[in-house]
Design an enzyme around this catalytic site. Structure first.
Site, PDB file in Angstrom:
ATOM      1  N   LEU A 194       0.825  -1.210   0.000  1.00  0.00           N
ATOM      2  CA  LEU A 194       0.000   0.000   0.000  1.00  0.00           C
ATOM      3  C   LEU A 194       0.853   1.252   0.000  1.00  0.00           C
ATOM      4  O   LEU A 194       0.366   2.349  -0.269  1.00  0.00           O
ATOM      5  CB  LEU A 194      -0.889   0.022   1.250  1.00  0.00           C
ATOM      6  CG  LEU A 194      -2.110  -0.885   1.199  1.00  0.00           C
ATOM      7  CD1 LEU A 194      -2.872  -0.782   2.514  1.00  0.00           C
ATOM      8  CD2 LEU A 194      -3.015  -0.501   0.039  1.00  0.00           C
ATOM      9  N   LYS A 205       3.360   1.936   2.732  1.00  0.00           N
ATOM     10  CA  LYS A 205       3.660   2.414   4.099  1.00  0.00           C
ATOM     11  C   LYS A 205       4.958   3.213   4.085  1.00  0.00           C
ATOM     12  O   LYS A 205       5.099   4.194   4.804  1.00  0.00           O
ATOM     13  CB  LYS A 205       3.848   1.223   5.058  1.00  0.00           C
ATOM     14  CG  LYS A 205       2.567   0.549   5.469  1.00  0.00           C
ATOM     15  CD  LYS A 205       2.815  -0.412   6.619  1.00  0.00           C
ATOM     16  CE  LYS A 205       3.757  -1.526   6.264  1.00  0.00           C
ATOM     17  NZ  LYS A 205       3.178  -2.747   5.726  1.00  0.00           N
ATOM     18  N   ASP A 231      -1.059 -10.954  10.000  1.00  0.00           N
ATOM     19  CA  ASP A 231      -0.054 -11.957   9.646  1.00  0.00           C
ATOM     20  C   ASP A 231       0.473 -12.591  10.928  1.00  0.00           C
ATOM     21  O   ASP A 231       0.706 -11.882  11.915  1.00  0.00           O
ATOM     22  CB  ASP A 231       1.169 -11.327   8.958  1.00  0.00           C
ATOM     23  CG  ASP A 231       0.846 -10.734   7.601  1.00  0.00           C
ATOM     24  OD1 ASP A 231      -0.262 -10.992   7.105  1.00  0.00           O
ATOM     25  OD2 ASP A 231       1.694 -10.000   7.064  1.00  0.00           O
ATOM     26  N   GLN A 276     -12.551  -1.413   8.214  1.00  0.00           N
ATOM     27  CA  GLN A 276     -13.118  -1.660   9.551  1.00  0.00           C
ATOM     28  C   GLN A 276     -12.579  -2.971  10.134  1.00  0.00           C
ATOM     29  O   GLN A 276     -12.222  -3.044  11.304  1.00  0.00           O
ATOM     30  CB  GLN A 276     -14.649  -1.738   9.460  1.00  0.00           C
ATOM     31  CG  GLN A 276     -15.293  -0.430   9.021  1.00  0.00           C
ATOM     32  CD  GLN A 276     -16.792  -0.613   8.789  1.00  0.00           C
ATOM     33  OE1 GLN A 276     -17.454  -1.356   9.500  1.00  0.00           O
ATOM     34  NE2 GLN A 276     -17.319   0.075   7.784  1.00  0.00           N
ATOM     35  N   CYS A 327      28.340  -1.236 -11.357  1.00  0.00           N
ATOM     36  CA  CYS A 327      28.760  -2.467 -10.691  1.00  0.00           C
ATOM     37  C   CYS A 327      28.956  -3.599 -11.703  1.00  0.00           C
ATOM     38  O   CYS A 327      29.889  -3.513 -12.499  1.00  0.00           O
ATOM     39  CB  CYS A 327      27.806  -2.815  -9.558  1.00  0.00           C
ATOM     40  SG  CYS A 327      28.648  -3.788  -8.294  1.00  0.00           S
ATOM     41  N   MET A 366      29.593  -2.148 -14.952  1.00  0.00           N
ATOM     42  CA  MET A 366      30.962  -1.667 -15.161  1.00  0.00           C
ATOM     43  C   MET A 366      31.889  -2.835 -15.475  1.00  0.00           C
ATOM     44  O   MET A 366      32.741  -2.763 -16.366  1.00  0.00           O
ATOM     45  CB  MET A 366      31.432  -0.923 -13.908  1.00  0.00           C
ATOM     46  CG  MET A 366      32.897  -0.562 -13.862  1.00  0.00           C
ATOM     47  SD  MET A 366      33.898  -1.859 -13.043  1.00  0.00           S
ATOM     48  CE  MET A 366      35.378  -0.950 -12.660  1.00  0.00           C
ATOM     49  N   HIS A 416      27.855   1.990  -6.499  1.00  0.00           N
ATOM     50  CA  HIS A 416      26.461   2.244  -6.872  1.00  0.00           C
ATOM     51  C   HIS A 416      26.091   3.688  -6.530  1.00  0.00           C
ATOM     52  O   HIS A 416      25.619   3.943  -5.421  1.00  0.00           O
ATOM     53  CB  HIS A 416      25.526   1.338  -6.073  1.00  0.00           C
ATOM     54  CG  HIS A 416      25.634  -0.116  -6.381  1.00  0.00           C
ATOM     55  ND1 HIS A 416      24.745  -0.763  -7.197  1.00  0.00           N
ATOM     56  CD2 HIS A 416      26.516  -1.055  -5.971  1.00  0.00           C
ATOM     57  CE1 HIS A 416      25.065  -2.047  -7.278  1.00  0.00           C
ATOM     58  NE2 HIS A 416      26.139  -2.252  -6.548  1.00  0.00           N
ATOM     59  N   GLU A 441      23.605   5.211  -7.339  1.00  0.00           N
ATOM     60  CA  GLU A 441      22.148   5.348  -7.168  1.00  0.00           C
ATOM     61  C   GLU A 441      21.714   5.312  -5.703  1.00  0.00           C
ATOM     62  O   GLU A 441      20.607   5.725  -5.375  1.00  0.00           O
ATOM     63  CB  GLU A 441      21.407   4.270  -7.973  1.00  0.00           C
ATOM     64  CG  GLU A 441      21.498   2.846  -7.440  1.00  0.00           C
ATOM     65  CD  GLU A 441      22.705   2.063  -7.969  1.00  0.00           C
ATOM     66  OE1 GLU A 441      23.685   2.708  -8.392  1.00  0.00           O
ATOM     67  OE2 GLU A 441      22.666   0.829  -7.932  1.00  0.00           O
TER      68      GLU A 441
HETATM   69  N1  GLN Z   1      28.295  -9.731  -9.227  1.00  0.00           N
HETATM   70  C1  GLN Z   1      29.256  -8.675  -9.177  1.00  0.00           C
HETATM   71  C2  GLN Z   1      30.156  -8.784  -7.962  1.00  0.00           C
HETATM   72  O1  GLN Z   1      29.830  -9.439  -7.021  1.00  0.00           O
HETATM   73  C3  GLN Z   1      28.571  -7.318  -9.214  1.00  0.00           C
HETATM   74  C4  GLN Z   1      27.634  -7.067  -8.092  1.00  0.00           C
HETATM   75  C5  GLN Z   1      26.665  -5.944  -8.344  1.00  0.00           C
HETATM   76  O2  GLN Z   1      26.390  -5.599  -9.496  1.00  0.00           O
HETATM   77  N2  GLN Z   1      26.087  -5.395  -7.291  1.00  0.00           N
HETATM   78  O3  GLN Z   1      31.216  -8.188  -7.941  1.00  0.00           O
END
Ligand code: GLN
Length: 538
Positions: A16, A18, A149, A193, A382, A385, A508, A510
């Site tokens: 939902l 949360k 649950d 409810q 990762c 790359m 990463h 991101e």
């Molecule tokens: N599998 C790769 C490693 O372990 C890359 C991991 C990933 O992309 N997070 O190095």
């Protein structure tokens, strides 16, 4: 002011949002000047989600201190711009492990160890860890799962006890679903409810109800819910579907969620939350007209949550660059030399996704070759790359059998290899190279320009790395190792300077992109993609 604890529970169905409601409330309280953190308690037995397949729970998020965490922590950080840590995500597995360790240690002095009080005490201790640091005015605790649950019962019992102990310093927000029955043309409140009854049965009276809905719930109906559920009418709030999750804080504020929460906890709300920067971001989302098309090449494309942080980082970067993001998921297993052009020809930029194992890597190599040869802005993250490095070794440096030992353990040209410290590890959980590490960027490189800095710190999650024995060959052959760890000299970033934008990061980025601070590398990638898009259309 004593630390205040807000608990967020969910009923009727899962998914939902949360996490979004918790994040939105946190955003409002932060924008009022309070110090806020959000934590998630997950009822499953895994110690952490690090060992879970993305098909189970979506992306695994990584905190600065190297905890493999639920993806909701990503939402928390993106909304609050505040770093989370291991303490912000606790599972049933962690709780039991701690209790069992104490039992073996003899800490319970011969007592029978039971769910109540030992497990619930351990839950309560964990709920309060962040509050006890004195760093926060509000600790928002999201309880994973759905009321009713079996698994969440000990958590709800701990919440019940805490509410009793903390009095006005604790509050419960319950999120439910009000379905619309198309055939009857009616919204239905009965599931809400029932779910509140379930909560009441375990001794928790919600203070605030947030009703998820696709259609506007009439005031009369909300009053009815209030009456049936013992909740004040103004504290029954609707959360209607909106085009972007980043609008939810405003929707909550329109209905005074922040004021209601403050008042119920004995804090007088003064003034209004400062949402100026937030609103500027929302304005940009709404005013963006030109479309930016980015392809995301990965193997979990059926499941949008698998790449959640990448999606959000691209969305934030595109928004700051006044573009509407059109993110196209490209299944790496479908890519061959014959099909790749059809899949990628309309992309302004391509991201090669992280991942594990051999499956899907052939398609990543195909995509990378095509992007490199067509000079499309390309961002490898990762495993993305690592694939970039392998493809370059095979097709530019002429090392035909170049590979990662993750994919082929026998390869002679192991341009990507298991990190030395990983070789003796046999336990899978929490043993990768995890969390934030410093990285030194080469002066004058594209990546240093993108960050506007030569020292950065980004988060990692991997076992394999660029094999330093090949560094010289790559550098001579045109792929530069422009980012490295200042202590271990592990290669963290590669780029091909002669290309428009061809960059791969072992880390990463991101995980460190928020609404108020989009990650500079994503912003730079998006800028390159915009330029390329313009050139392409000429
Ligand atoms: N599998 C790769 C490693 O372990 C890359 C991991 C990933 O992309 N997070 O190095």
């Amino acid at each position: 002011m004593d630390t205040k604890y807000i608990f967020v529970t969910g009923g009727v169905v899962s998914s939902l949002g949360k996490g979004i409601i918790s994040s939105s409330l946190a955003r409002l309280l932060l924008s009022r000047g309070y110090r806020v953190t959000i934590q998630k308690f997950d009822p499953y037995i895994n110690i952490d989600p690090g060992t879970l397949n993305p098909y189970e729970h979506g992306e695994c998020y990584v905190t600065v201190d190297g905890h493999e965490a639920d993806l909701d922590l990503g939402h928390y950080e993106r909304f609050t711009n505040t770093e989370t840590t291991r303490a912000n995500n606790v599972t049933t597995g962690r709780i039991y492990q701690a209790v069992i360790d104490k039992e073996r240690h003899g800490d319970y002095l011969g007592k029978t160890v039971q769910i109540v009080p030992h497990i619930t005490d351990e839950i309560k201790r964990n709920v309060k860890i962040l509050g006890n640091t004195g760093n926060f005015d509000f600790v928002i605790t999201e309880i994973g799962g759905t009321v009713g649950d079996i698994e969440s019962t000990p958590f709800l019992e701990a919440v019940r006890q805490l509410r009793w102990e903390l009095g006005k310093d604790a509050l419960c927000v319950h999120l439910t679903y009000v379905p619309y029955l198309r055939a009857a043309k009616e919204l239905k409140t009965k599931p809400t409810q029932h779910s509140v009854k379930l909560l009441q049965q375990v001794g928790i009276q919600p203070d605030v109800l947030v009703l998820r809905t696709e259609k506007d719930i009439p005031v009369g109906m909300r009053r009815k819910v209030a009456q049936f559920c013992n909740v004040a009418p103004e504290a029954v709030i609707q959360s209607i579907d909106v085009p972007t999750i980043y609008r939810v804080p405003l929707k909550m504020h329109e209905q005074h969620l922040d004021e209601i929460v403050l008042e119920k906890m004995g804090v007088k709300p003064v003034g209004e939350p400062d949402l100026n920067a937030w609103n500027r971001f929302l304005d940009k989302i709404e005013s963006a007209e030109e479309v930016l098309t980015i392809g995301l090449v990965g193997k979990y494309v059926e499941l949008q949550d698998a790449y959640k942080s990448i999606n959000e980082s691209l969305f934030q970067a595109a928004t700051y660059c006044d573009r509407k993001l059109n993110l196209v998921y490209v299944h790496s297993e479908k890519l061959t030399d014959e099909t790749v052009g059809d899949y990628l020809k309309d992309m302004d930029g391509v991201v090669i996704a992280p991942g594990f194992g051999q499956r899907g890597t052939d398609g990543k190599f195909v995509a990378l070759k095509w992007c490199r040869e067509n000079d499309v802005p390309t961002f490898g993250i990762c495993l993305g790359m690592q694939c970039m490095v392998i493809e370059y070794a095979r097709n530019v440096l002429g090392l035909k059998d170049a590979n990662s030992t993750e994919i082929d353990t026998q390869t002679k040209n192991n341009v990507i290899d298991l990190m030395e410290e990983q070789k003796s590890i046999s336990n899978m959980g929490g043993t990768m190279r995890l969390g934030a590490y410093d990285c030194t960027l080469r002066e004058g490189s594209k990546v240093a320009k993108a960050y506007g800095a030569t020292q950065v710190r980004e988060r990692h999650r991997h076992r394999f790395e660029f094999n330093d024995d090949f560094r010289e060959r790559f550098e001579k052959g045109g792929m530069q190792c422009v980012g490295e760890n200042p202590k271990t000299h592990l290669v963290e970033v590669v780029e091909v300077p002669e290309k428009r934008w061809y960059i791969g990061t072992q880390y990463h980025p991101e995980y460190q992109s928020t609404v108020l601070h989009p990650n500079p590398l994503f912003v730079d990638f998006v800028k390159a993609a915009i330029e390329y898009g313009k050139d392409r259309k000429k």
